[in-house]
Design a protein around this motif. Sequence first.
Motif, PDB file in Angstrom:
ATOM      1  N   GLY A  41       0.804  -1.228   0.000  1.00 37.82           N
ATOM      2  CA  GLY A  41       0.000   0.000   0.000  1.00 37.82           C
ATOM      3  C   GLY A  41       0.830   1.268   0.000  1.00 37.82           C
ATOM      4  O   GLY A  41       0.283   2.362   0.104  1.00 37.82           O
ATOM      5  N   LYS A  44       3.941   1.459  -4.599  1.00 35.21           N
ATOM      6  CA  LYS A  44       4.918   0.901  -5.548  1.00 35.21           C
ATOM      7  C   LYS A  44       4.273   0.614  -6.906  1.00 35.21           C
ATOM      8  O   LYS A  44       4.805   0.994  -7.953  1.00 35.21           O
ATOM      9  CB  LYS A  44       5.524  -0.395  -4.979  1.00 35.21           C
ATOM     10  N   SER A  45       3.117  -0.056  -6.875  1.00 36.04           N
ATOM     11  CA  SER A  45       2.447  -0.388  -8.136  1.00 36.04           C
ATOM     12  C   SER A  45       1.988   0.877  -8.854  1.00 36.04           C
ATOM     13  O   SER A  45       2.074   0.980 -10.076  1.00 36.04           O
ATOM     14  CB  SER A  45       1.239  -1.294  -7.887  1.00 36.04           C
ATOM     15  N   THR A  46       1.509   1.824  -8.062  1.00 33.21           N
ATOM     16  CA  THR A  46       1.063   3.083  -8.664  1.00 33.21           C
ATOM     17  C   THR A  46       2.227   3.757  -9.387  1.00 33.21           C
ATOM     18  O   THR A  46       2.072   4.225 -10.522  1.00 33.21           O
ATOM     19  CB  THR A  46       0.496   4.007  -7.581  1.00 33.21           C
TER      20      THR A  46
ATOM     21  N   ARG B 399      -5.691  -4.923 -11.563  1.00 35.31           N
ATOM     22  CA  ARG B 399      -5.306  -4.881 -10.154  1.00 35.31           C
ATOM     23  C   ARG B 399      -5.752  -6.139  -9.427  1.00 35.31           C
ATOM     24  O   ARG B 399      -6.921  -6.449  -9.336  1.00 35.31           O
ATOM     25  CB  ARG B 399      -5.943  -3.659  -9.493  1.00 35.31           C
TER      26      ARG B 399
END
Lengths: 227, 403
Positions: A41, A44-46, B399
């Motif tokens: 959360g 990182k993915s963002t 996602r």
Amino acid sequence: MIQLRGLNKTYQMGGQPLHALRDLDMDIQTGEYVSVMGPSGSGKSTLLNMLGLLDRPDSGSYHINGIATEQLVEEQRAALRRDNIGFIFQAFHLIGRLNAFENVELPMVLAGETTRARREAVEHVLQLVGLLDRKHHRPGQLSGGQLQRVAIARAIVMKPRILLADEPTGNLDQSSGRDIVNVLENLNSEGITLVVVTHDGNLGQRAQRRVRMVDGQIVEDERHAPG
Amino acid sequence: MRLADQLRFNWQVFSGNALRTGLLLLAVAIGVASVVMLTSVGEGARRYIDREFSSLGNRLIVVFPGRNETVGGRPPLFGNSPRDLTLDDADALARIPSIGAIAPIIAGTTIISRDNRSREAMVMGSGRGFFAVRQMTVSQGQIFPERANTDALSICVLGAELKHELFGNNRAVGEWVRVGERRMRVTGVLADTGESFGIDMSNLVLIPVKTAEQLFNSPGLFRVIMELKEGADENLAKQRIYQVIRERHDGEDDITIVTQDSMLESFNNILTALTLAIGAIGAISLLVAGILIMNISLISVSQRRAEIGLLKAIGASRNQVRQLFLGESMLLVCLGIVAGIAFAYGAVFLVRQLYPVFPLMPPWWAVPAAAATALAAGLVFSWLPAKRAAGVDPVLAMRGVLQ
Ligand SMILES: Nc1ncnc2c1ncn2[C@@H]1O[C@H](COP(=O)(O)OP(=O)(O)O)[C@@H](O)[C@H]1O
Ligand SMILES: [Mg+2]
């Protein structure tokens, strides 16, 4: 080659703003091997989706090779993504009805390449990931490690300059995970820029540059000598 | 993306969802087939009538008293009530060289009785010419003698069914019947040919025209039916008819002429309009097929969100995704069109084998119209699903989605 300045991304969660990225600055040079770590959360993915032009920041700028990406229209972003960026996901995201060859070939099909050019490039990258003999197998007939190798072949078939991997070993056992890391590092040693998001401290330690994120911000950015 | 690649991609989707694809294909095929088959029925009716007319072999001209105002012509002059068409007029028309057989007709209804049996029947007063122009023959007895054209003979020819009602299986020829106030001898019974131009010939009493004039106490003719001689020009004959009537009616051509060709033409027009109408009704099933495509495509788009997200991640643009999904529907519609047309032609062929009397046949425009409607419906109804697909956010779509 990559320059991020003042990047912000906010999501609304139950009326409260949630900062997935907070005034983030970052530069990545061609050929770098960067690992991005941090708690779940932390954004990182963002960050990876921003780098891959899949997502747009609320504010801030993102330049690739001097191109200001926030000024591009959707079609141009898609073309830039197609030609420069390869994605690897934790969940592989292969299309089940297509065999390995067809999955790998898909980016070139979308780019309108000829059958002949496709065959050459696809066989080359399948050879590279060691799966040429499985090219007619469907995803259902392959193991997790093989699936991720097909996904890597697909990510590099367009000869991108940047490879973005989001938890590439997250769904794999240790030895398959090691195989995948080897393949990725070999690609990096041939000049491709590699950004790997991972939970796995061991994997993260292998990169020359280690970035640590907390709450949408970079809190550590270390460079180490290769080896 | 190359067209061949897109078709292959679409095809792989179809073969991976055989049931769904089959059902949609069926819906489109049924729609197309129903348009083609329904219009075949209309077109078949048109051809049937066409053939019936041409099988008559003779070309008829019918003259009615009074001018048909809707046809045009000069407005009626003051105090000029329409004149009757008389037997003398008919005699004059008979002398036109291009006219062959001629049948002046006085018609009415009256009671016809024999012993204690009686019923109302349609009475037609005419001459020998009637049998020629209507191509009628008698199954028993004789047709009218030559004198029936000029004299008020007390004779009659009965329609087949009427004869049966009055005489049963007994012999009628030579017997007497009462037609209105007058006793007449039956000289013949019409061969049963059913209806002819809307008049039930089997319930008819035919009497000499002079007799009818006395019976109905009216010199006015109901109409005059004439046969055009072979090779004669129809328009010239019409002009001659008007000319003859004008000479006899103080310069007024107060008649209406209907030719077989113009009758055929109006039948043609009516049936073509009817065919279009039932074709449009058939097209409703294409609309239903379109709505079905939309529903199922919407479901399919939401099921394939991860795939769409992936396509975008590997470089597909919004437009490419839209094109991919539109193309999928259009390919399906095209396959459905081919299947529907094949089925419709098969069915038409089969019906023609079973009922060779009825010339079932799709009109030339049925296939292009059905195909165009199906394509249009497919395009309209897959627009929304394709737009949805194009708008899928790749980040959200992928996602946390595990394969
Ligand atoms: N579409 C979204 N809607 C709401 N919140 C989101 C959305 N995407 C990401 N987030 C939130 O943003 C934060 C960063 O997410 P992410 O970048 O996936 O983190 P990481 O990959 O480091 O685990 C998380 O708190 C996550 O819940
Ligand atoms: Mg993540």
